[in-house]
Structures are given as structure tokens and as C-alpha cells.
Design an enzyme around this catalytic site. Structure first.
Site, short mmCIF file in Angstrom:
data_model
loop_
_atom_site.label_atom_id
_atom_site.label_comp_id
_atom_site.label_asym_id
_atom_site.label_seq_id
_atom_site.Cartn_x
_atom_site.Cartn_y
_atom_site.Cartn_z
N TYR A 1 -3.29 -2.49 -10.50
CA TYR A 1 -3.23 -2.35 -9.04
C TYR A 1 -2.35 -3.43 -8.40
O TYR A 1 -1.48 -3.14 -7.56
CB TYR A 1 -4.65 -2.38 -8.46
CG TYR A 1 -4.67 -2.37 -6.95
CD1 TYR A 1 -4.44 -1.22 -6.23
CD2 TYR A 1 -4.92 -3.55 -6.24
CE1 TYR A 1 -4.43 -1.23 -4.84
CE2 TYR A 1 -4.92 -3.57 -4.86
CZ TYR A 1 -4.67 -2.40 -4.16
OH TYR A 1 -4.66 -2.42 -2.79
N LYS B 1 0.36 3.63 -2.77
CA LYS B 1 -0.84 4.47 -2.91
C LYS B 1 -0.52 5.97 -2.97
O LYS B 1 -1.10 6.67 -3.80
CB LYS B 1 -1.85 4.14 -1.80
CG LYS B 1 -2.52 2.77 -2.07
CD LYS B 1 -3.34 2.27 -0.91
CE LYS B 1 -4.04 0.95 -1.29
NZ LYS B 1 -4.27 0.07 -0.18
N TYR C 1 -4.59 3.69 7.93
CA TYR C 1 -5.97 3.17 7.97
C TYR C 1 -6.66 3.51 9.28
O TYR C 1 -6.57 4.62 9.75
CB TYR C 1 -5.99 1.64 7.73
CG TYR C 1 -5.02 1.17 6.71
CD1 TYR C 1 -5.15 1.57 5.38
CD2 TYR C 1 -3.95 0.35 7.03
CE1 TYR C 1 -4.25 1.15 4.42
CE2 TYR C 1 -3.05 -0.07 6.08
CZ TYR C 1 -3.21 0.33 4.78
OH TYR C 1 -2.32 -0.08 3.84
N SER D 1 0.80 -1.24 0.00
CA SER D 1 0.00 0.00 0.00
C SER D 1 0.83 1.28 0.00
O SER D 1 0.27 2.36 -0.16
CB SER D 1 -0.93 0.02 1.20
OG SER D 1 -2.02 -0.82 0.96
N VAL E 1 1.27 -3.99 3.71
CA VAL E 1 1.27 -5.31 4.34
C VAL E 1 2.54 -6.12 4.05
O VAL E 1 2.72 -7.21 4.58
CB VAL E 1 0.02 -6.16 3.98
CG1 VAL E 1 -1.23 -5.57 4.60
CG2 VAL E 1 -0.13 -6.33 2.48
N1 GLN Z 1 -1.90 -5.40 -2.07
C1 GLN Z 1 -2.57 -5.27 -0.80
C2 GLN Z 1 -4.06 -5.44 -0.99
O1 GLN Z 1 -4.59 -4.88 -1.88
C3 GLN Z 1 -2.26 -3.94 -0.22
C4 GLN Z 1 -2.88 -3.75 1.14
C5 GLN Z 1 -1.94 -3.12 2.13
O2 GLN Z 1 -0.75 -3.03 1.96
N2 GLN Z 1 -2.51 -2.72 3.23
O3 GLN Z 1 -4.71 -6.13 -0.26
#
Ligand code: GLN
Length: 305
Positions: A189, A64, A241, A61, A259
Site C-alpha cells: 500500500y 486507489k 472522501y 490516493s 494528498v
Molecule cells: N498515502 C496516503 C495515506 O494513506 C494516501 C491518503 C490520500 O492521498 N488521501 O494516508
């Protein structure tokens, strides 16, 4: 400074095994729970590092904010804002129930999955391959690292198992918020999340955001400072988040987690920080990474509040 970083890693090392590797993307379970590294780039050009700062992991993420930046560079603030909202969701990154009412653009946020999937459709390019390539190029430029590549195994693993993200993308489509082919948007994505980086890359990208678009070595401006303000504000309110409020109180700087175990922190006008430790807390944020940042923030008065 290097001594301080070594000390902080030592103090926080016992937290690494208290986290859990992300297992909903099977390839991520191959990570080493004991890894812990940090890289700091300061505005005077000096950099400091400790631990596993050289190890590579998938950006997840943390792509992003780069995706948002590219969306802003391609379309400007007003257009991006009209398509994707900025309110903190207070929900997990993959939440599907962001609203009980009809889904509107104001319910999206670029730092959580649904908003980021929608953001892929705002990037310019003849097709989704070109759009992704432009995102990869921007990531390389911001990190000052032309060798950044995609981790193919992570990409395939996520593509195979990413059904929650498929559900989010179809919800966007059924609400009329994306027009393009869902699988192509998702492919962009998934690839974006699979870009391989190190703590150093994240620190450099964070530095570009603290320095409001100016690159450290060349003083070249990559993007207008207004875009950095936009991205940093959303990082502050939603970058971690539903852990963003707690993080604001304890660390107090804009940051983004992934993650894969990475955290990029942006200390306005002072430093970019990259941290890696793949054990996650229950919100999907690096557990030991946050502990290190808490201590670093206390020691160096990093909080902007
Ligand atoms: N690729 C992960 C997903 O879309 C990214 C989520 C994350 O890093 N929090 O679930």
C-alpha cells in the site's frame, strides 16, 4: 483551449497558498505550495496543458482506482463486491470509526484507506513484491508511460510514519477481513501511494476510464467497460472522501484526489484531466485544483447532472 487553461490557472493561482502541504507524511512538506498545473486529453486525441503540468508528485490516493481496477481484472465484480463495499463513507480518508457496530465488508470502500489496504490482498501475485509490480505495470500501461517509478523518499517517509494506516490494517486483521501479514500488505500500500506521476499521466489514466478501457492511441482494450462503470461510480460517490457531495454539486464528474496534490478527473466520453497543486483543503483535497475544476466545468459544461 490552451488559452482557457492558462486563464483558469491565472484566475486560481492565488488559491494555491491558501492550502496546506500534507505534513503527516514528512517528505510531502518538501513540495512547492505555488505549483499549479493541468493536462487535458480529449476523446478526439488532442491534448492541452498549462502551468506545472510536467512536474512529478506522488500519486497517493489516486492509485486507489487503479488498485480497484486491478482487483476487478483479477477477480471480477462479484468477488470484489463481496469483499469490499461501495457505499460512500462521508468520512475522512483515514477514518477509523466507519461504524459503531462490528466491522463488515459493506463498511469498506475502495476509495478510502481501509478499503484500499484490503484491496491490496485481492491483487494476484506470488508475494507482495509481485503484486505491487503488477500494479506498477498497470499504472504505466494506463498512463502510456513506461518510465513511471516509485518515489523512494516518499515511500520510506510514509512507511516510517504510517501508524494510522497500521491501525486500520490491524483492525481489518482482527475483524477477519485480511489474512495476510499486515506489514507486507502495508508495504504494498505504501509503495502504491508513492508512485511518481505528472498531470499528463493522470489525464491519460483518467482518459482510459472515460473511454471505458480502450486506449486512445492503439484502440486496444485494456479492461472491460463494465469495470470502468464500477470504478467511475465509486469515484463519483466517494472519490473526494467527505468532500464528494460538494464536488458533485460544483464540478459534477467522477474524480479522485491524493494528498500529494493531484486530482484525476474523468469526464465520461469527453476527456481525462490531470491537475496538480499541493496545497490541500481541510479534507485533504487540492484546494486550488478543485477551484480550477469548478471553473473548467462551468465554462465547458462538464457536469454529468
Ligand atoms: N498515502 C496516503 C495515506 O494513506 C494516501 C491518503 C490520500 O492521498 N488521501 O494516508
Amino acid at each position: 483551449m490552451e488559452e482557457l487553461l492558462e486563464q483558469l490557472l491565472e484566475d486560481c493561482r492565488h488559491y494555491t497558498a491558501q492550502g496546506k502541504l500534507a505534513n503527516y507524511i514528512p517528505e510531502l512538506t518538501k513540495g512547492n505550495i505555488n505549483d499549479l498545473g493541468i493536462y487535458v486529453v480529449r476523446s478526439d486525441g488532442r491534448h492541452y496543458q498549462a502551468g506545472d503540468y510536467n512536474k512529478q508528485f506522488s500519486i497517493q490516493s489516486i492509485v486507489k482506482p487503479i488498485l480497484l481496477l486491478l482487483g476487478l481484472m483479477d477477480n471480477g465484480v462479484d468477488y470484489v463486491r463481496s469483499k469490499i463495499g461501495v457505499e460512500a463513507t462521508g468520512k475522512p480518508f483515514d477514518a477509523i470509526n466507519v461504524t459503531d457496530q462490528q466491522l463488515l465488508s459493506d463498511h469498506l470502500n475502495p476509495m478510502v484507506n481501509m478499503g484500499a489496504i484490503a484491496m491490496c490482498t485481492l491483487v494476484k501475485g506470488a508475494d507482495y513484491q509481485e503484486r505491487f509490480q503488477r500494479l506498477l505495470e498497470l499504472t504505466r500501461l494506463l498512463a502510456g508511460n513506461p518510465d513511471i517509478q516509485v518515489d523512494e523518499a516518499v515511500y520510506l517517509s510514509e512507511k516510517r510514519t504510517g501508524n494510522k494506516n497500521r491501525a486500520l490494517a490491524f483492525l481489518l486483521k482482527s475483524s477477519g477481513m485480511i489474512d495476510d501479514n499486515v506489514e507486507q500488505v502495508l508495504d504494498c500500500y505504501f509503495r502504491a501511494c508513492s508512485i511518481k506521476v505528472s498531470c499528463k499521466d493522470l489525464a491519460n489514466i483518467g482518459f482510459a476510464l472515460t473511454n471505458r478501457g480502450k486506449m486512445l492511441q492503439t484502440d486496444e482494450r485494456l479492461f472491460p467497460s463494465q469495470y470502468a462503470r464500477y470504478v467511475n461510480a465509486i469515484l463519483m460517490t466517494c472519490g473526494m472522501y467527505d468532500g464528494s457531495g460538494d464536488f458533485a454539486v460544483k464540478v459534477g464528474v467522477p474524480a479522485k484526489s491524493g494528498v500529494g496534490g493531484g486530482i484525476m478527473a474523468v469526464v465520461p466520453t469527453r476527456m481525462g484531466i490531470g491537475i496538480f497543486s499541493p496545497g490541500l483543503d481541510d479534507k485533504g483535497n487540492s484546494l486550488a485544483g478543485i477551484k480550477v475544476l469548478e471553473r473548467l466545468s462551468q465554462r465547458m459544461y462538464l457536469s454529468i447532472f
